[in-house]
Design a protein around this motif. Structure first.
Motif, short mmCIF file in Angstrom:
data_model
loop_
_atom_site.label_atom_id
_atom_site.label_comp_id
_atom_site.label_asym_id
_atom_site.label_seq_id
_atom_site.Cartn_x
_atom_site.Cartn_y
_atom_site.Cartn_z
N SER A 64 0.84 -1.21 0.00
CA SER A 64 0.00 0.00 0.00
C SER A 64 0.88 1.25 0.00
O SER A 64 2.06 1.20 0.33
CB SER A 64 -0.88 0.01 1.24
OG SER A 64 -0.06 0.12 2.39
N SER A 65 0.28 2.39 -0.36
CA SER A 65 1.00 3.67 -0.26
C SER A 65 -0.02 4.78 -0.05
O SER A 65 -1.22 4.57 -0.21
CB SER A 65 1.81 3.93 -1.53
OG SER A 65 0.93 4.07 -2.63
N LEU A 66 0.47 5.96 0.32
CA LEU A 66 -0.40 7.12 0.46
C LEU A 66 0.20 8.27 -0.34
O LEU A 66 1.42 8.46 -0.33
CB LEU A 66 -0.47 7.57 1.92
CG LEU A 66 -1.47 6.91 2.87
CD1 LEU A 66 -1.27 7.45 4.27
CD2 LEU A 66 -2.91 7.14 2.41
N ALA A 67 -0.66 9.01 -1.00
CA ALA A 67 -0.18 10.20 -1.70
C ALA A 67 -1.19 11.31 -1.42
O ALA A 67 -2.37 11.04 -1.22
CB ALA A 67 -0.10 9.93 -3.19
N PRO A 68 -0.74 12.54 -1.40
CA PRO A 68 -1.67 13.61 -1.06
C PRO A 68 -2.65 13.92 -2.19
O PRO A 68 -2.28 13.92 -3.37
CB PRO A 68 -0.76 14.81 -0.80
CG PRO A 68 0.54 14.48 -1.40
CD PRO A 68 0.64 13.01 -1.57
N ALA A 69 -3.90 14.15 -1.80
CA ALA A 69 -4.90 14.59 -2.77
C ALA A 69 -4.80 16.11 -2.89
O ALA A 69 -5.18 16.71 -3.89
CB ALA A 69 -6.28 14.19 -2.29
N GLU A 70 -4.26 16.71 -1.86
CA GLU A 70 -4.19 18.17 -1.83
C GLU A 70 -3.08 18.60 -0.88
O GLU A 70 -2.88 17.97 0.16
CB GLU A 70 -5.53 18.69 -1.29
CG GLU A 70 -5.88 20.09 -1.70
CD GLU A 70 -7.21 20.52 -1.08
OE1 GLU A 70 -8.16 19.70 -1.07
OE2 GLU A 70 -7.27 21.65 -0.58
N ALA A 71 -2.38 19.67 -1.25
CA ALA A 71 -1.35 20.22 -0.36
C ALA A 71 -1.58 21.72 -0.26
O ALA A 71 -1.82 22.38 -1.26
CB ALA A 71 0.03 19.94 -0.93
N VAL A 72 -1.54 22.23 0.95
CA VAL A 72 -1.71 23.68 1.13
C VAL A 72 -0.49 24.21 1.85
O VAL A 72 -0.17 23.78 2.97
CB VAL A 72 -2.94 24.02 2.02
CG1 VAL A 72 -3.34 25.47 1.84
CG2 VAL A 72 -4.09 23.07 1.75
N GLU A 73 0.21 25.16 1.20
CA GLU A 73 1.42 25.69 1.81
C GLU A 73 1.14 27.01 2.51
O GLU A 73 0.40 27.85 2.00
CB GLU A 73 2.49 25.89 0.73
CG GLU A 73 3.85 26.08 1.36
CD GLU A 73 4.95 26.26 0.32
OE1 GLU A 73 4.79 25.77 -0.81
OE2 GLU A 73 5.96 26.90 0.66
N SER A 74 1.73 27.17 3.67
CA SER A 74 1.54 28.42 4.40
C SER A 74 2.44 29.50 3.83
O SER A 74 3.65 29.32 3.76
CB SER A 74 1.90 28.20 5.87
OG SER A 74 2.24 29.42 6.46
N PRO A 75 1.86 30.63 3.39
CA PRO A 75 2.72 31.71 2.89
C PRO A 75 3.52 32.33 4.03
O PRO A 75 4.56 32.94 3.81
CB PRO A 75 1.73 32.73 2.33
CG PRO A 75 0.37 32.30 2.71
CD PRO A 75 0.43 30.95 3.35
N GLU A 76 3.10 32.13 5.26
CA GLU A 76 3.77 32.79 6.39
C GLU A 76 5.04 32.10 6.85
O GLU A 76 6.03 32.75 7.13
CB GLU A 76 2.81 32.89 7.58
CG GLU A 76 1.90 34.09 7.45
CD GLU A 76 0.94 34.21 8.61
OE1 GLU A 76 1.18 33.63 9.68
OE2 GLU A 76 -0.09 34.90 8.42
N ASP A 77 5.00 30.77 6.96
CA ASP A 77 6.15 30.12 7.60
C ASP A 77 6.67 28.89 6.87
O ASP A 77 7.49 28.15 7.42
CB ASP A 77 5.82 29.77 9.05
CG ASP A 77 4.65 28.81 9.14
OD1 ASP A 77 4.42 28.05 8.20
OD2 ASP A 77 3.95 28.84 10.16
N GLY A 78 6.19 28.63 5.66
CA GLY A 78 6.75 27.51 4.90
C GLY A 78 6.31 26.13 5.35
O GLY A 78 6.85 25.14 4.90
N SER A 79 5.32 26.05 6.24
CA SER A 79 4.83 24.71 6.57
C SER A 79 3.76 24.32 5.54
O SER A 79 3.13 25.18 4.93
CB SER A 79 4.25 24.68 7.99
OG SER A 79 3.12 25.48 8.06
N THR A 80 3.60 23.02 5.34
CA THR A 80 2.63 22.57 4.35
C THR A 80 1.73 21.50 4.95
O THR A 80 2.23 20.56 5.58
CB THR A 80 3.35 21.98 3.11
OG1 THR A 80 4.34 22.90 2.68
CG2 THR A 80 2.38 21.74 1.97
N LYS A 81 0.45 21.65 4.73
CA LYS A 81 -0.50 20.64 5.20
C LYS A 81 -0.90 19.76 4.03
O LYS A 81 -1.20 20.24 2.95
CB LYS A 81 -1.74 21.34 5.77
CG LYS A 81 -2.82 20.38 6.20
CD LYS A 81 -3.94 21.08 6.94
CE LYS A 81 -4.92 21.77 6.01
NZ LYS A 81 -6.10 22.26 6.74
#
Ligand code: SAH
Length: 343
Positions: A64-81
């Motif tokens: 099995s594997s997981l891949a993101p359906a969506e990624a949202v990057e924070s313009p403020e601090d470079g973290s990504t959800k």
């Protein structure tokens, strides 16, 4: 024949496949390395394993594997959800945080959470299900393959959606592989599990021989008000004794996380009580000013109030730090993750 999900097997179970076939011992290590170090998604890629064995495995097991359906990057601090879609269509959330010298990945152990802590958006969304061990490992594998820079230090925090200690079997099963030399080879310096802190389970974890650091969400200094805020929490004294036991057994200090909420648990009295509870014990205190979310009336204290709280703590409390949460602008910060269903 329905194929078995091979990443859900414990190390012993995986090793027995090789033993039962009468194959040589070193195949165990080769198989694990292909799955967890190289992260292949097809048995045919396991080139140092004989074709016959690969085909035998392929007929019975799936990877099995997981891949993101969506990624949202924070313009403020470079973290990504990242929102990752599970095989039943439910979405889990995991977060990548970039720091100057290292990267930290924040992973989930459940979809939603049954604990209903008042300050946590995930908890207030309700509970969907436990994540399987392969889903826990596949979050780490995805980040390692797609985002972790080679030879860069990376840390894993179990601080995403859910309560790890309510999914203990899968936590242990995945931890064993995170720790193992043929798996991810990561230990207590690199892995932190955050829990509401069930004393019996903390003691069990301390005795398990698994290697990780522990963080306990304290967020209160008195049982009754803490229970109002965190209905699933156990008595403070027992929790801290268990935390102390864990620290002694593991040789790491246990972190006590304290979410600071204006007018709820941020008074001078709270600060003094927190000092009394922790002075001279093998703890670290991590203050987390509340991340506010729409739909909750709870508020983060002002900077002056936070500073005042710290000034009372500092003389006696052990190792006080303040967590400036990442990803607040993209709802990726502590307590802001929630689950989604793909329609
Ligand atoms: N269930 C586990 C792990 C998930 S919560 C636990 O209770 O620890 C991860 C961390 O985020 C905990 O320290 C928790 O107290 C903190 N947290 C939850 N909601 C928050 C919020 N709204 N603001 C800041 N921190 C929060």
């Amino acid at each position: 024949m329905k194929k078995t999900n091979i990443k859900n097997l414990s190390i012993d179970e995986l090793h027995s496949i090789i033993d039962d076939l009468g194959e040589k011992n070193h195949r165990k290590s080769q198989l694990m390395k292909w799955l967890y170090q190289k992260g292949v998604e097809d048995f045919s890629e396991m080139t140092n394993i004989p074709v016959q064995l690969r085909e035998w495995l392929d007929a019975r097991y799936r990877i099995s594997s997981l891949a993101p359906a969506e990624a949202v990057e924070s313009p403020e601090d470079g973290s990504t959800k990242f929102l990752m879609e599970c095989d039943d269509g439910l979405m889990l959330e995991a977060v990548l945080m970039e720091f100057e010298k290292h990267q930290t990945i924040c992973i989930s152990t459940q979809i939603g959470c049954p604990l209903r802590c008042l300050f946590c958006n995930t908890g207030m969304q309700g509970f969907e299900r436990d994540l399987r061990s392969d889903e826990i490992l596949n979050q780490v594998l995805y980040f390692r393959k797609a985002h972790i820079r080679p030879r860069r230090r990376f840390n894993i925090v179990f601080m995403g959606m859910g309560e790890p200690f309510l999914n203990l079997e899968n936590l242990y099963r995945s931890m064993e592989i995170l720790n193992h030399q043929d798996g991810f080879a990561l230990g207590e310096k690199r892995i932190t599990v955050s829990t509401i802190g069930f004393p019996g389970k903390i003691i069990d974890a301390a005795d398990s021989g698994l290697k990780f650091s522990l963080a306990i969400s304290l967020s209160g200094t008195e049982d009754r008000s803490r229970k109002e805020l965190m209905p699933g929490s156990a008595p403070i004294m027992e929790t801290l004794s268990a935390a102390e036991y864990f620290a002694e057994k593991s040789g790491t200090r246990t972190t006590l996380e304290y979410v600071l909420i204006a007018g709820v648990n941020d008074t001078e009295e709270n600060a003094r009580a927190l000092s009394d509870l922790t002075a001279g014990r093998p703890f670290k205190i991590n203050l987390i000013p509340l991340n506010e979310w729409i739909g909750s009336e709870l508020r983060r204290p002002s900077e002056e109030r936070i500073d005042h709280f710290i000034s009372i703590l500092l003389p006696r409390a052990p190792a006080v730090t303040v967590r400036r949460s990442r990803g607040r602008d993209i709802s990726a910060a502590c307590g802001q993750l929630r689950f989604h269903r793909r329609d």
